[in-house]
Design an enzyme around this catalytic site. Structure first.
Site, PDB file in Angstrom:
ATOM      1  N   TRP A 126      -9.817  10.530  17.291  1.00 29.72           N
ATOM      2  CA  TRP A 126     -10.263   9.966  18.582  1.00 29.72           C
ATOM      3  C   TRP A 126      -9.163   9.121  19.223  1.00 29.72           C
ATOM      4  CZ3 TRP A 126     -12.463   4.602  19.307  1.00 29.72           C
ATOM      5  CH2 TRP A 126     -12.021   3.732  18.304  1.00 29.72           C
ATOM      6  N   ASP A 127      -8.137   8.784  18.458  1.00 33.55           N
ATOM      7  CA  ASP A 127      -6.997   8.031  18.988  1.00 33.55           C
ATOM      8  C   ASP A 127      -6.532   8.647  20.315  1.00 33.55           C
ATOM      9  OD1 ASP A 127      -7.271   7.851  16.158  1.00 33.55           O
ATOM     10  OD2 ASP A 127      -5.247   7.075  15.930  1.00 33.55           O
ATOM     11  N   GLU A 160     -14.559   1.121  10.715  1.00 29.67           N
ATOM     12  CA  GLU A 160     -14.748   1.907   9.488  1.00 29.67           C
ATOM     13  C   GLU A 160     -15.110   1.051   8.284  1.00 29.67           C
ATOM     14  OE1 GLU A 160     -11.452   4.582   9.022  1.00 29.67           O
ATOM     15  OE2 GLU A 160     -12.134   5.798  10.704  1.00 29.67           O
ATOM     16  N   LYS A 179     -13.146  -3.787  10.494  1.00 25.59           N
ATOM     17  CA  LYS A 179     -11.790  -3.266  10.345  1.00 25.59           C
ATOM     18  C   LYS A 179     -11.046  -3.294  11.681  1.00 25.59           C
ATOM     19  CE  LYS A 179      -9.300   0.900   8.868  1.00 25.59           C
ATOM     20  NZ  LYS A 179      -9.384   2.337   8.647  1.00 25.59           N
ATOM     21  N   GLN A 180     -11.747  -2.889  12.748  1.00 28.38           N
ATOM     22  CA  GLN A 180     -11.084  -2.729  14.039  1.00 28.38           C
ATOM     23  C   GLN A 180     -12.101  -2.881  15.147  1.00 28.38           C
ATOM     24  OE1 GLN A 180     -10.944   1.449  12.411  1.00 28.38           O
ATOM     25  NE2 GLN A 180     -10.277   1.800  14.506  1.00 28.38           N
TER      26      GLN A 180
HETATM   27  C1  BGC Z   1      -8.688   4.131  11.895  1.00 28.93           C
HETATM   28  C2  BGC Z   1      -9.261   5.215  12.773  1.00 28.93           C
HETATM   29  C3  BGC Z   1      -8.128   6.057  13.315  1.00 28.93           C
HETATM   30  C4  BGC Z   1      -7.270   6.590  12.185  1.00 28.93           C
HETATM   31  C5  BGC Z   1      -6.048   7.339  12.695  1.00 28.93           C
HETATM   32  C6  BGC Z   1      -7.868   4.766  10.810  1.00 28.93           C
HETATM   33  O1  BGC Z   1      -7.281   3.769  10.027  1.00 28.93           O
HETATM   34  O2  BGC Z   1      -9.715   3.363  11.317  1.00 28.93           O
HETATM   35  O3  BGC Z   1      -9.979   4.640  13.834  1.00 28.93           O
HETATM   36  O4  BGC Z   1      -8.646   7.106  14.051  1.00 28.93           O
HETATM   37  O5  BGC Z   1      -6.806   5.513  11.409  1.00 28.93           O
HETATM   38  O6  BGC Z   1      -5.220   6.507  13.434  1.00 28.93           O
END
Ligand code: BGC
Length: 790
Positions: free
Chosen positions: A361-362, A489, A593-594
């Site tokens: 999804w980035d 996550e 996490k984010q």
């Molecule tokens: C993140 C995801 C991201 C992926 C690739 C993961 O560490 O939690 O949101 O899509 O890295 O960058």
């Protein structure tokens, strides 16, 4: 811990003086060149020493089994991994009897420069052999933006003090040996010898290799040709075996004489075309490049970049390091997307094998908004790729007992490659993220032809998914989406994740509206009135939980009831938490996490009042550990909006310097495309306060004290807009195109073409600066700037 590379601050270049062998792998990612189709890591011309050799072609990957100790229904069994294809960058040099190798002899001078305006990587070396002979070697490497199958190198050798015999060997090499990989799950799998030879050829200055991948059966062709200039008497020989083609140029050079070799390299691949067809394809690309010539390729590259920078440049006064970083960031985003052309834009672009080369999804949430505003057709192409993989997404939805399309969490060619379903299959928000990117693109361009041909189908199939994934609870009259994973996550399988529900609501509404605009096409997709009505109802009744007790929006329905993570007893070396704690421990606690709810407040700005944003931001800051590089830029945007300008500035620093300073210690595997795009977002959407909501473009600019000026350019509905922000006012000017209607701090203004309109910036009353988890505070950008010598 790995050492950090250091690059002097310059406006339009990233330069490395000397060479640090400990950070070779990192600098190979930083100096990677790509056009979205071909990707070359910044390996040294002579191939060794290297951190990680890498040459990639978008979508050329191999399959590998995904083994499970305990399997389950519909677990993906085969993963796709990007492979290191035929390396055409190699140019070795023999000086007298000594091979040029920076580890031997004396390196008098070594400099590399990534030139962001000319789109080339330059290298200048002065080297004395172990037996005391000195040569000057220089190379300029490019991956062409205008001829997407082409890369080229201009390589020059000159003796300094005495006549010398030199041999230059220019090669194509398949199946290079790769160093072993670490166990970090973010690192990709290294596949040994993934290519099987089909054809090799060498003749005069030319050579060609055609291979196929062993399991995925893709045909990959690489060809090279050379223009050689030097004193008379140069001898050219060529030879080939299955995995190597070599063109050698041998001769005597006197001081003042120079051997100059221009190497043209062409790549092509296909899953359908035959070996002879690929052979001809690369030879044809090579002919075109030869006809253009080295100077011609350079001129085309410069023109392409001049045009890009005129549409996209961001200027900053007060922080030259961030100025450099944001241009570097935009350059890499451009490299990832410019010629990807209906292929994915992976999380690392084509700069390294991290995350197996997968796209997530980035792309849609972080990268495409930037491309939409700076190079819209590249954003459209990336979405066309999503349409191309719809067959797989529909099949996956059926497998999961759902309607419409379920796009893969991570993939290269369309099938789900995530072996960990709680943070893979369950992260359904990717579907709404794609829909969001579609509406963002259409709103910003008015490209209704694209909407009809591409966007509509994506919106319809994803709306179908949401309607079948969620359900209408008749007791509460709410549409609920239970048991899914949002962006954070460290929480999984949650009910009614607010980010997901708002994104799904947007997706459903957008589908309803697009169907109204394109009724015939919708009919072809089998859309019925009842279906549209049911999407509208689901959107209307979408459940957005609220925690009355705390007065904040919970990340998901139960989030704020969970115990708070024991931050006080978590030591700094236990981050990222995912490498030190089982997901079981993380999922049950309030630890983030984010950015998740904070991202929802950015993308759905109108769904929250400013007061709610302030309260929510203050609540989530102390829980967010930023174990993902995707987080800092979003936190920057919201911090700026709620008036925490210093904090926003600190987060901007983190997002923008993620790769140049290797903040996560993994840039060796490739740059972080979302964070790079996020440097732009933190500036344009953070300090520029830009939002695009339901077709309305608004700005609410505000700068932190230290920045004297921010100026940026965007393309919007065919017009080019320049926005300049200072401490007290903002100036808008439509440079070309047609007049635009925008909002400045809640008030509408009409911008005529060519005239500057200036408006004052109102003050904001911000609350106290929120805390972050102990040890996870962002580095103070202001202190960094004060420390930097003039
Ligand atoms: C993140 C995801 C991201 C992926 C690739 C993961 O560490 O939690 O949101 O899509 O890295 O960058």
């Amino acid at each position: 811990m790995m050492k950090q590379p250091a690059y002097p601050v310059e406006e339009w270049s990233v330069r490395e003086k000397g060479i640090n062998l400990d950070t070779l792998a990192q600098s190979e990612s930083i100096f990677a060149l790509s056009n979205g189709h071909i990707g070359l890591r910044g390996n040294l011309d002579e191939g060794e020493p290297h951190g990680l050799p890498g040459t990639y072609l978008n979508s050329v990957c191999e399959l590998r089994p995904l083994p499970y100790a305990e399997g389950g229904y519909a677990y993906p069994e085969s993963g796709q991994t990007v492979i290191n294809v035929t390396d055409g960058k190699i140019i070795r040099l023999l000086v007298g009897d000594e091979p040029f190798d920076v580890r031997y002899g004396k390196l008098e001078e070594h400099e590399r420069e990534l030139d962001l305006r000319n789109g080339v990587l330059r290298r200048n070396v002065r080297w004395t052999t172990p037996t005391g002979r000195t040569v000057k070697v220089s190379s300029t490497r490019m991956v062409s933006f205008t001829q997407r199958a082409i890369s080229a190198i201009c390589y020059e050798v000159e003796p300094i003090d005495a006549p010398l015999r030199v041999v230059v060997q220019s090669e194509l090499i398949a199946n290079e040996a790769l160093p072993p990989q670490s166990k970090d799950p973010r690192v990709g799998a290294a596949l040994e010898s993934p290519l099987e030879g089909e054809e090799h050829q060498a003749e005069g200055t030319r050579g060609l290799l055609v291979h196929h991948t062993r399991v995925s059966g893709l045909i990959v062709g690489a060809a090279m040709d050379h223009r050689i200039e030097g004193p008379p008497g140069m001898v050219v020989e060529s030879e080939s075996i299955a995995d190597v083609v070599r063109v050698s140029v041998t001769g005597q050079l006197k001081p003042g004489e120079r051997l100059r070799i221009v190497k043209f390299i062409a790549y092509g691949w296909s899953s359908l075309r035959s070996r002879p067809a690929i052979h001809d394809q690369v030879m044809a690309a090579l002919s075109a490049a030869r006809a253009t010539g080295w100077e011609g390729l350079l001129a085309e590259q410069r023109d392409f970049l001049d045009n890009f920078w005129a549409n996209a440049d961001v200027e900053l006064e007060g922080d030259p390091e961030i100025q450099q970083a944001v241009r570097f960031a935009l350059f890499h985003v451009l490299q990832a997307g410019a010629r990807a052309e209906r292929r994915p834009i992976p999380a690392k672009g084509l700069t390294g094998p991290g995350y197996d080369g997968h796209a997530f999804w980035d792309t849609e949430v972080f990268v495409l908004p930037v491309l939409t505003m700076t190079m819209p057709h590249a954003a459209a192409d990336a979405l066309r790729w999503r349409q191309m993989i719809l067959t797989y997404a529909k099949e996956r939805a059926r497998q999961l007992g759902l309607r419409g399309a379920a796009f893969p969490w991570r993939t290269i060619r369309g099938v789900e490659c995530s072996g960990y379903w709680p943070a893979g299959t369950a992260a359904f928000h990717i579907n709404a993220d794609i829909a969001y990117a579609v509406t963002y693109y259409v709103d910003a361009t008015d490209d209704f032809a694209f909407e009809k041909e591409v966007g509509l189908e994506l919106l319809v199939e994803t709306a179908r998914l949401w309607r079948s994934l969620g359900y209408l609870n008749t007791a509460t009259n709410q549409f609920r989406i239970d048991g899914i994973t949002g962006p954070d996550e460290y929480s999984a399988l949650a009910d009614n994740n607010v980010y997901t529900n708002l994104m799904a609501q947007h997706n459903l509404r957008a589908a309803v509206e697009a169907v109204k605009r394109h009724p015939e096409k919708a009919q072809e997709l089998g859309v019925s009135d009842d279906e549209v009505a049911s999407w509208g109802e689901a959107a209307e009744k979408m459940f957005i939980p609220y925690d009355e007790r705390l007065g904040v929006t919970p990340q998901d329905e139960n989030f704020t009831r969970h115990e708070i993570w024991d931050f006080a007893h978590t030591s700094p070396d236990q981050y990222p938490l995912l490498l030190h704690f089982h997901y079981f421990s993380l999922y049950r606690k309030q630890v983030i996490k984010q950015a998740d709810l904070v991202l929802a407040m950015q993308l759905h700005s109108n769904a929250f009042t400013l007061e709610q944003k302030m309260r929510n931001f203050a609540y989530y800051e102390p829980l967010t550990v930023r174990d993902s590089s995707l987080s800092a830029n979003t936190q920057a945007v919201l911090a700026a909006e709620v008036g925490q300008l210093q904090l926003a500035y600190d987060y901007l620093g983190e997002a923008a310097l993620m790769d140049l300073k290797d903040l996560e210690h993994n840039v060796r595997d490739g740059v972080h495309m979302a964070s790079l795009a996020g440097a732009w977002t933190a500036l344009v959407c953070g300090f520029g306060g830009m939002r695009l909501q339901r077709g309305v473009l608004s700005f609410a600019p505000r700068l932190p004290d230290i920045l004297e000026k921010l100026a940026f350019h965007i393309l919007f509905r065919g017009s080019r807009l320049r926005v300049e922000v200072t401490a007290t006012e903002a100036t808008y000017r439509v440079l070309d195109g047609s007049p635009l209607r925008v909002i400045h701090h809640t008030k509408e203004i009409l911008l005529p073409v060519g005239e500057a309109i200036t408006r004052p910036i109102p003050a904001i009353e911000a609350g106290p600066r929120p805390n972050q988890p102990p040890g996870r505070e962002p580095v103070s950008r202001q202190k960094q700037v004060e420390k930097t010598p003039e």
